[in-house]
Design a protein around this motif. Structure first.
Motif, PDB file in Angstrom:
ATOM      1  N   GLN A 169      12.336  68.608  58.466  1.00 37.37           N
ATOM      2  CA  GLN A 169      13.518  68.407  57.638  1.00 37.37           C
ATOM      3  C   GLN A 169      13.145  68.268  56.167  1.00 37.37           C
ATOM      4  O   GLN A 169      13.748  68.903  55.294  1.00 37.37           O
ATOM      5  N   TYR A 170      12.131  67.441  55.887  1.00 35.44           N
ATOM      6  CA  TYR A 170      11.728  67.224  54.498  1.00 35.44           C
ATOM      7  C   TYR A 170      11.154  68.497  53.877  1.00 35.44           C
ATOM      8  O   TYR A 170      11.421  68.798  52.707  1.00 35.44           O
ATOM      9  N   LEU A 171      10.362  69.247  54.649  1.00 34.24           N
ATOM     10  CA  LEU A 171       9.807  70.487  54.118  1.00 34.24           C
ATOM     11  C   LEU A 171      10.922  71.473  53.788  1.00 34.24           C
ATOM     12  O   LEU A 171      10.877  72.156  52.758  1.00 34.24           O
ATOM     13  N   GLU A 172      11.928  71.543  54.647  1.00 32.10           N
ATOM     14  CA  GLU A 172      13.077  72.417  54.383  1.00 32.10           C
ATOM     15  C   GLU A 172      13.795  71.993  53.111  1.00 32.10           C
ATOM     16  O   GLU A 172      14.154  72.831  52.280  1.00 32.10           O
ATOM     17  N   TRP A 173      14.046  70.708  52.960  1.00 34.35           N
ATOM     18  CA  TRP A 173      14.727  70.217  51.765  1.00 34.35           C
ATOM     19  C   TRP A 173      13.931  70.514  50.495  1.00 34.35           C
ATOM     20  O   TRP A 173      14.491  70.954  49.495  1.00 34.35           O
ATOM     21  N   ILE A 174      12.616  70.253  50.551  1.00 31.56           N
ATOM     22  CA  ILE A 174      11.783  70.374  49.361  1.00 31.56           C
ATOM     23  C   ILE A 174      11.618  71.823  48.921  1.00 31.56           C
ATOM     24  O   ILE A 174      11.525  72.118  47.725  1.00 31.56           O
ATOM     25  N   THR A 175      11.595  72.739  49.878  1.00 28.38           N
ATOM     26  CA  THR A 175      11.321  74.139  49.540  1.00 28.38           C
ATOM     27  C   THR A 175      12.579  74.991  49.399  1.00 28.38           C
ATOM     28  O   THR A 175      12.513  76.092  48.846  1.00 28.38           O
TER      29      THR A 175
ATOM     30  N   ASN B  34       9.879  70.945  68.002  1.00 33.20           N
ATOM     31  CA  ASN B  34       9.120  72.200  68.003  1.00 33.20           C
ATOM     32  C   ASN B  34       9.727  73.203  67.026  1.00 33.20           C
ATOM     33  O   ASN B  34       9.834  74.388  67.316  1.00 33.20           O
ATOM     34  N   ASP B  35      10.118  72.726  65.845  1.00 32.49           N
ATOM     35  CA  ASP B  35      10.639  73.618  64.819  1.00 32.49           C
ATOM     36  C   ASP B  35       9.496  74.393  64.173  1.00 32.49           C
ATOM     37  O   ASP B  35       8.318  74.049  64.340  1.00 32.49           O
ATOM     38  N   LEU B  36       9.844  75.425  63.413  1.00 33.70           N
ATOM     39  CA  LEU B  36       8.841  76.236  62.740  1.00 33.70           C
ATOM     40  C   LEU B  36       8.352  75.488  61.505  1.00 33.70           C
ATOM     41  O   LEU B  36       8.891  75.630  60.406  1.00 33.70           O
TER      42      LEU B  36
ATOM     43  N   HIS C 124      -6.190  73.070  82.525  1.00 35.10           N
ATOM     44  CA  HIS C 124      -6.250  74.492  82.197  1.00 35.10           C
ATOM     45  C   HIS C 124      -5.201  75.265  82.996  1.00 35.10           C
ATOM     46  O   HIS C 124      -4.585  76.206  82.491  1.00 35.10           O
ATOM     47  N   LEU C 125      -4.987  74.860  84.226  1.00 35.80           N
ATOM     48  CA  LEU C 125      -4.059  75.544  85.115  1.00 35.80           C
ATOM     49  C   LEU C 125      -2.668  75.647  84.488  1.00 35.80           C
ATOM     50  O   LEU C 125      -2.095  74.649  84.057  1.00 35.80           O
ATOM     51  N   ASP C 126      -2.154  76.857  84.405  1.00 38.67           N
ATOM     52  CA  ASP C 126      -0.805  77.116  83.896  1.00 38.67           C
ATOM     53  C   ASP C 126      -0.608  76.653  82.455  1.00 38.67           C
ATOM     54  O   ASP C 126       0.526  76.387  82.028  1.00 38.67           O
ATOM     55  N   HIS C 127      -1.684  76.588  81.691  1.00 42.01           N
ATOM     56  CA  HIS C 127      -1.538  76.102  80.314  1.00 42.01           C
ATOM     57  C   HIS C 127      -0.652  77.009  79.464  1.00 42.01           C
ATOM     58  O   HIS C 127       0.007  76.550  78.521  1.00 42.01           O
ATOM     59  N   ALA C 128      -0.632  78.306  79.787  1.00 37.33           N
ATOM     60  CA  ALA C 128       0.177  79.234  78.987  1.00 37.33           C
ATOM     61  C   ALA C 128       1.658  78.893  79.037  1.00 37.33           C
ATOM     62  O   ALA C 128       2.415  79.230  78.120  1.00 37.33           O
ATOM     63  N   LEU C 129       2.102  78.191  80.096  1.00 41.35           N
ATOM     64  CA  LEU C 129       3.518  77.870  80.234  1.00 41.35           C
ATOM     65  C   LEU C 129       4.002  76.976  79.097  1.00 41.35           C
ATOM     66  O   LEU C 129       5.155  77.095  78.660  1.00 41.35           O
ATOM     67  N   TRP C 130       3.126  76.081  78.618  1.00 38.51           N
ATOM     68  CA  TRP C 130       3.547  75.230  77.495  1.00 38.51           C
ATOM     69  C   TRP C 130       2.954  75.685  76.167  1.00 38.51           C
ATOM     70  O   TRP C 130       3.599  75.551  75.124  1.00 38.51           O
ATOM     71  N   VAL C 131       1.750  76.253  76.212  1.00 35.89           N
ATOM     72  CA  VAL C 131       1.130  76.733  74.968  1.00 35.89           C
ATOM     73  C   VAL C 131       1.997  77.798  74.307  1.00 35.89           C
ATOM     74  O   VAL C 131       2.173  77.824  73.076  1.00 35.89           O
ATOM     75  N   ASP C 132       2.584  78.687  75.097  1.00 28.10           N
ATOM     76  CA  ASP C 132       3.374  79.772  74.527  1.00 28.10           C
ATOM     77  C   ASP C 132       4.737  79.312  74.011  1.00 28.10           C
ATOM     78  O   ASP C 132       5.495  80.123  73.459  1.00 28.10           O
ATOM     79  N   LEU C 133       5.037  78.026  74.177  1.00 33.70           N
ATOM     80  CA  LEU C 133       6.252  77.474  73.578  1.00 33.70           C
ATOM     81  C   LEU C 133       6.034  77.026  72.137  1.00 33.70           C
ATOM     82  O   LEU C 133       6.999  76.834  71.387  1.00 33.70           O
ATOM     83  N   ILE C 134       4.767  76.856  71.737  1.00 32.87           N
ATOM     84  CA  ILE C 134       4.447  76.320  70.414  1.00 32.87           C
ATOM     85  C   ILE C 134       4.860  77.326  69.343  1.00 32.87           C
ATOM     86  O   ILE C 134       4.512  78.503  69.408  1.00 32.87           O
ATOM     87  N   ARG C 135       5.570  76.851  68.336  1.00 37.71           N
ATOM     88  CA  ARG C 135       6.009  77.710  67.247  1.00 37.71           C
ATOM     89  C   ARG C 135       5.052  77.571  66.064  1.00 37.71           C
ATOM     90  O   ARG C 135       4.593  76.470  65.736  1.00 37.71           O
ATOM     91  N   PHE C 136       4.746  78.683  65.409  1.00 35.52           N
ATOM     92  CA  PHE C 136       3.832  78.683  64.262  1.00 35.52           C
ATOM     93  C   PHE C 136       4.087  79.943  63.454  1.00 35.52           C
ATOM     94  O   PHE C 136       4.624  80.938  63.965  1.00 35.52           O
ATOM     95  N   ARG C 137       3.679  79.925  62.200  1.00 35.36           N
ATOM     96  CA  ARG C 137       3.906  81.074  61.330  1.00 35.36           C
ATOM     97  C   ARG C 137       2.772  82.098  61.387  1.00 35.36           C
ATOM     98  O   ARG C 137       3.001  83.291  61.292  1.00 35.36           O
TER      99      ARG C 137
END
Length: 361
Positions: A166-172, A234-236, A250-263
């Motif tokens: 929220q603060y980054l959005e406001w500031i930029t 988990n906003d950008l 390690h098992l099924d880690h992609a199920l949550w790792v692929d939810l991570i948002r990044f630029r």
């Protein structure tokens, strides 16, 4: 540096001792913000009162940053801190690194690591510290206790990430709007040229990036937050996210790792010889599955860049390769520096398609 924590605060103590071992008595989601600085061989800790800012201070911040808020509405010191950080990293041309530590870390460990990250990688560290030292117990009981505290701290982490976004959005926002208007006036009839100019102006005007380092069991905390059905954290927000020596299945880690948002990039570091992850594998015996940070098979995330540091000079059995191994091995240090500064850090590494991982050349 600044520390956000859901630890219990010991008001009568001084220095690092003000950070307690147990969760905040007001609840696991109750957060406190502290400014921490080095005073000789000790730490100076100043907890910031959670009281509304004076209206004239809010008005000054709105004027300086073009914040899209009503100065008459209550605002809190976290807004002042966000603006101060933005002002400082712009002036010093540094980057912001959000750091979440792992299992069995008392505040002395956390602050020592954060200071080393700042000095080694030329970044401004903001740490989130959860009660990760087992309430004073050790061994298997401590590990179980810390996992419980990690699960209980997911709401606190979510609140921190939501506020940062929220603060980054406001500031930029105001600066972005001004630059877009300039680009549109320069290239009214050429959208491609407009977008190219806008991108260049953004880089020149706002040279800092915001990146994240989740270390060890800090990744378990992130995983639990992402699994929540009411997750709002988990906003950008981050350019790069580094999951370093993750103490998660390690098992099924992609199920949550692929939810991570990044630029830009999501990195997962691996070390088959990691002593701490080998030890955590034995904590619960047959119940504990292979850990993500030291298993180099079945690397199936669609979004992550896996970085295999096994066998790299000086890494050995390290659980914190961004520390001493990065000091001794320039290539390892170069990778972490680029990752923590929002760059495409895999460029200096060699890709091994047979395993879907990168390694130090």
């Amino acid at each position: 540096m600044y520390v956000v924590t859901n630890r219990r605060i010991q008001e009568s103590a001084r220095g690092v001792a003000q950070f307690g071992d147990a969760p905040n008595e007001g609840g696991n989601n109750n957060l406190r913000l502290a400014h921490v600085s080095r005073a000789g061989d000790a730490w100076r800790v100043e907890f910031i009162p959670d009281e509304p800012l004076a209206s004239d201070e809010v008005e000054a911040l709105v004027e300086e940053f073009g914040l899209p808020i009503d100065p008459a509405e209550p605002q809190y010191p976290s807004l002042r801190v966000a603006c101060e950080l933005a002002r400082r990293v712009r002036k010093d041309e540094r980057h912001v690194l959000f750091f979440v530590h792992g299992y069995n870390n008392d505040m002395g460990d956390v602050l020592k690591t954060a200071q080393a990250l700042e000095e080694r990688y030329d970044v401004e560290v903001v740490s989130f510290s959860w009660p990760a030292n087992g309430g004073g117990v050790r061994g298997k009981l401590s590990y179980k206790s810390d996992k419980r505290d990690a699960r209980a701290s997911t709401g606190a982490l979510e609140r921190v990430l939501k506020a940062m976004h929220q603060y980054l959005e406001w500031i930029t926002r105001a600066r972005r709007a001004r630059l877009l208007d300039h680009a549109e006036r320069e290239h009214r009839r050429n959208q491609e040229a407009r977008d190219e100019l806008y991108a260049r102006l953004l880089r020149e005007d706002c040279p800092f990036t915001v990146n994240a380092l989740y270390h060890s069991m800090g990744n378990y905390l992130l995983k639990q937050m992402l699994k929540s059905t009411i997750n709002e954290g988990n906003d950008l927000l981050f350019d790069n996210v580094v999951l370093c020596q993750a103490d998660t299945n390690h098992l099924d880690h992609a199920l949550w790792v692929d939810l991570i948002r990044f630029r830009r990039r999501l990195f997962i570091t691996l070390n088959e010889n990691d002593y701490a992850l080998s030890l955590s594998r034995t904590k619960l015996g047959s119940e504990q599955l292979a850990r993500l940070g030291h298993y180099v098979q079945d690397l199936t995330s669609r979004h992550a860049h896996y970085v295999n540091l096994t066998g790299a000079s000086w890494v050995r059995n390290s659980h914190s390769p961004f520390g001493e191994p990065a000091e001794k091995n320039d290539k390892v240090g170069e990778f972490f520096r680029a990752a923590f500064q929002g760059e495409s850090a895999e460029g200096s590494l060699k890709y091994h398609p047979e395993g879907n991982w990168y390694a130090v050349r």
